[in-house]
Design a protein around this motif. Structure first.
Motif, PDB file in Angstrom:
ATOM      1  N   SER A   1       0.840  -1.198   0.000  1.00 27.15           N
ATOM      2  CA  SER A   1       0.000   0.000   0.000  1.00 27.15           C
ATOM      3  C   SER A   1       0.872   1.245   0.000  1.00 27.15           C
ATOM      4  O   SER A   1       2.076   1.200   0.282  1.00 27.15           O
ATOM      5  CB  SER A   1      -0.904   0.008   1.240  1.00 27.15           C
ATOM      6  OG  SER A   1      -0.123   0.176   2.411  1.00 27.15           O
TER       7      SER A   1
ATOM      8  N   ARG B   1      -2.103   5.893  -3.794  1.00 29.94           N
ATOM      9  CA  ARG B   1      -2.824   6.079  -2.533  1.00 29.94           C
ATOM     10  C   ARG B   1      -4.324   6.056  -2.798  1.00 29.94           C
ATOM     11  O   ARG B   1      -4.844   6.853  -3.574  1.00 29.94           O
ATOM     12  CB  ARG B   1      -2.432   7.400  -1.873  1.00 29.94           C
ATOM     13  CG  ARG B   1      -3.029   7.591  -0.490  1.00 29.94           C
ATOM     14  CD  ARG B   1      -2.473   8.845   0.163  1.00 29.94           C
ATOM     15  NE  ARG B   1      -1.050   8.705   0.458  1.00 29.94           N
ATOM     16  CZ  ARG B   1      -0.574   8.128   1.539  1.00 29.94           C
ATOM     17  NH1 ARG B   1      -1.396   7.588   2.444  1.00 29.94           N
ATOM     18  NH2 ARG B   1       0.730   8.046   1.738  1.00 29.94           N
ATOM     19  N   SER B   2      -5.009   5.131  -2.154  1.00 30.46           N
ATOM     20  CA  SER B   2      -6.460   5.010  -2.336  1.00 30.46           C
ATOM     21  C   SER B   2      -7.189   6.010  -1.446  1.00 30.46           C
ATOM     22  O   SER B   2      -6.782   6.271  -0.324  1.00 30.46           O
ATOM     23  CB  SER B   2      -6.917   3.592  -1.988  1.00 30.46           C
ATOM     24  OG  SER B   2      -6.260   2.642  -2.788  1.00 30.46           O
TER      25      SER B   2
END
Length: 340
Positions: free
Chosen positions: A86, A120-121
């Motif tokens: 992530s 980046r979500s």
């Protein structure tokens, strides 16, 4: 910690240790010394050392000063492309390596623009309804119920409630002082009146445990920074004790001193997980979900967003604004044309 030759009692500069290090272990020791010199938390220390060890191992155990920015960039790129980590994980690895190069080796990499960054979500937080909060808390008991209630009723983070000390609970002003929260900032938040009596009972139980420790020759709690040297007896003072102490004493990982630390956060995390299953809540509930629900329910009740920002300890109001996306004023607050 190493001392300079011929000068007993004089600690070596971590930078000197790092630059003259002959083995990866000496580099790691220098990083650890610098982290402790700058008062980084034990969690950050473990995370940074883990990334730096991995970086050195994946580059043939060479000294970091022998590797240029391409090696560091390739390492971070592999994390994103091959490891598919992530964005936050890659960012933590980057912070660790920047600490190594900038703080310890005095080098400033100029190649960051070439690193492949993990995307980046942007996600809206999981929030419980008021009914779901009631169902969740009703499946919990005792100490774990009280801690979970503080997460929801005061908007505390997991480690903020775990590390809460007696002196930071003010029953006269109905507030809790959070010390060294995220970003190393202090703040005040509300103390729900419904939790006053359960909290007093918990603190009385902790006082009894503390008295037993004192009788057994222990009872000195860990103090931040240099307070233990400045006030040698403060660690035994009741006001500095944890509200939620561990069930047994253990050795401090840094000093080796046996003392009673705060409760392990895994105890509360496991209790919340069990309660979610028992309550039949079809959402991925964590301890942080209760903090999200605190913020959202305050805004639903008409609280000013700046007030909520202060209670949560957000540096930027934009962080707090994410909760407006889950209020019943957006997708859930209008009527579908099909229903009309």
């Amino acid at each position: 910690m190493k001392k300079s030759g011929g000068e007993p009692g004089v600690l070596k500069d971590p930078r000197e240790v790092a630059l003259s290090a002959a083995t990866p272990r000496e580099v790691i020791d220098a990083v650890r010394l610098m982290l402790r010199t700058k008062h980084y938390s034990i969690r950050t220390e473990h995370a940074y050392l883990g990334w730096i060890r991995r970086y050195i191992a994946e580059n043939g155990r060479r000294h970091p000063k022998e590797m240029d920015g391409r090696a560091m960039g390739a390492f971070l790129t592999r994390l994103a492309v091959e490891g598919r980590v992530s964005a936050s994980t890659q960012s933590q690895a980057l912070s660790a390596l920047l600490f190594l190069y900038r703080e310890l080796l005095g080098m400033s990499p100029e190649w960051l623009d070439d690193v492949v960054r993990a995307k980046r979500s942007i996600r809206v937080p999981v929030v419980l309804s008021r009914g779901e909060v009631v169902r969740l808390l009703s499946r919990m008991q005792g100490r774990e119920w009280l801690m979970a209630s503080l997460l929801y009723g005061s908007g505390l983070r997991l480690m903020e409630v775990i590390r809460l000390r007696v002196k930071d609970v003010d029953f006269e002003r109905w507030e809790i002082t959070v010390r060294s929260g995220k970003g190393n900032k202090d703040r005040h938040t509300m103390l729900p009146s419904k939790l006053a009596e359960p909290l007093r009972r918990q603190m009385e139980d902790a006082r009894v445990e503390h008295a037993r420790d004192l009788e057994a020759g222990f009872g000195s709690v860990w103090l931040p920074n240099a307070l233990a040297r400045k006030y040698p007896n403060a660690g035994e003072d009741w006001v500095w004790q944890y509200v939620f102490p561990a069930s047994r004493r253990s050795k401090d990982p840094r000093t080796g001193i046996e003392r009673r630390h705060h409760l392990d956060e895994k105890v509360l995390q496991a209790a919340v997980k069990r309660a979610r299953v028992e309550a039949g809540i079809p959402k991925p509930v964590t301890c942080h979900t209760l903090r999200h629900s605190f913020a959202t329910h305050l805004l639903e009740s008409g609280a000013d967003i700046r007030t909520v920002q202060e209670l949560l300890g957000h540096r930027d109001v934009k962080t707090t604004q994410i909760y407006t996306h889950v209020l019943n004023r957006g997708a859930g607050g209008v009527l579908s044309p099909l229903d009309r």
